[in-house]
Structures are given as C-alpha cells and as structure tokens.
Enzyme design. Structure first.
Site, short mmCIF file in Angstrom:
data_model
loop_
_atom_site.label_atom_id
_atom_site.label_comp_id
_atom_site.label_asym_id
_atom_site.label_seq_id
_atom_site.Cartn_x
_atom_site.Cartn_y
_atom_site.Cartn_z
N ARG A 52 0.98 -1.32 -0.02
CA ARG A 52 -0.01 -0.34 0.04
C ARG A 52 0.86 1.11 -0.14
O ARG A 52 1.89 1.46 0.79
CB ARG A 52 -0.93 -0.03 1.50
CG ARG A 52 -1.54 1.09 1.57
CD ARG A 52 -2.80 1.55 0.51
NE ARG A 52 -3.82 2.47 0.85
CZ ARG A 52 -3.84 3.68 0.62
NH1 ARG A 52 -2.53 3.98 0.00
NH2 ARG A 52 -4.57 4.42 1.00
N GLU A 60 -11.29 5.59 -5.28
CA GLU A 60 -11.78 4.13 -4.85
C GLU A 60 -12.63 3.68 -6.22
O GLU A 60 -12.89 4.40 -6.85
CB GLU A 60 -12.60 4.26 -3.63
CG GLU A 60 -11.94 4.35 -2.60
CD GLU A 60 -11.25 3.43 -1.98
OE1 GLU A 60 -11.15 2.25 -2.17
OE2 GLU A 60 -10.02 4.08 -1.32
N ARG A 94 -0.81 -5.25 4.86
CA ARG A 94 -0.23 -5.04 3.66
C ARG A 94 0.99 -4.05 4.11
O ARG A 94 1.10 -3.32 5.20
CB ARG A 94 -1.10 -4.02 2.78
CG ARG A 94 -2.07 -4.69 2.13
CD ARG A 94 -3.08 -3.87 1.38
NE ARG A 94 -3.70 -2.74 2.21
CZ ARG A 94 -4.45 -1.82 1.87
NH1 ARG A 94 -4.88 -1.66 0.57
NH2 ARG A 94 -4.85 -0.93 2.41
#
Length: 163
Positions: A52, A60, A94
């Site tokens: 990330r 999004e 992540r």
C-alpha cells in the site's frame, strides 16, 4: 489505525533515511500487478507481497478518477523493478511503503499528476509529506487529474458515503 509517538518517530527516521539515499530497510522486487492506484503486488525472493503506497490515497473503485489513477499506476509500475521502502504494516497486513524506481518516487508521481490526494491522517509533518503536499497544491492549481472536478471528494470521505 492510531500511531504512537514512537511510530511517528520511526516513520520520520525511515523517510529521512530514504530521502537521503540510505534505504537501509529497502528491498527490491518486480511489480506483478497493480490492484488500484495505491495498492500493488510485488514479487521478491519467490513470494508475492501486497504493498500500500504510503501517505497517499487514490480514488476508490467506482469513484470518479479511479480508472485513470489505476491506469497511471499500471504504466508506472507493472513489470518494473522497484525498491520498496517499508514504513508500516496496515490493518490488512499490507506493507505500507514508499515505492521507488530509478529517478522516480511513485507515491510522489501519482500526487504530482493529480491521481492521488495526500492523506492528512497518515501523512503528517515529515519532510516527505510536506513535499507531497506541495505537489498536491501544484496539481490542484493546474487542475490535473482529480482536480479537474470542481469539488472532488477525497476517497476516505467517498468510502463513508458509499458503504
């Protein structure tokens, strides 16, 4: 995710080291897939890691600008050798990182081209975040990417409205 003062100090030290070229925690890999504008998969030492991008937030899925941000990130990274400078691990497991290619910091490039916002909750006063904020101001003034809209909605607010 709430960060402690020690966590912010660690982030600051990592970013200063990264910006000074002393990527002591960095590792190399090949980008196998861009999931969206700010998430990707990197293959290293026989395994695939999900990354990330630190300090930024791209539109999004379903939000205006999402496809454009994903396309830009795909062109910048897919199939490329990158350097991953870890900053944290998020609640999904992540690695949160600064992603670099020779002569390019991907996080900054996405902000510079108007494909991402600087995330005010996660990117605070570190020099790297200040640089990102300046790039965002410039992209806004030039009306690049998401800034073409009169009133673009940041992804963290868009998610709240569309849950």
């Amino acid at each position: 995710m709430r960060w402690s003062k020690a966590g912010w100090v660690f982030v600051g030290v990592c970013i200063v080291l990264q910006l000074s070229g002393l990527d002591v925690f960095a590792w190399e890999g090949t980008v196998t897939r861009v999931l969206d504008g700010d998430s990707l998969r990197v293959k290293t030492r026989g395994r695939v890691e999900t990354i990330r991008l630190f300090g930024i937030d791209c539109p999004e899925h379903g939000q205006a600008g999402w496809a454009e941000a994903k396309r830009r990130a795909t062109v910048l990274m897919t199939g490329k050798e990158v350097s991953i400078v870890p900053v944290d691990v998020d609640r999904y497991g992540r690695t949160v990182a600064v992603v670099k290619r020779p002569g390019l910091v991907v996080n900054a490039e996405l902000v510079r081209t108007g494909m991402a916002w600087v995330h005010p909750f996660y990117c605070k006063s570190e020099p790297f975040c200040q640089e990102l904020e300046q790039l965002e101001r410039s992209a806004r003034q030039l009306r690049l990417g998401v800034w073409r809209d009169e009133r673009p909605v940041p992804p963290w607010k868009w998610k709240q409205r569309h849950r």
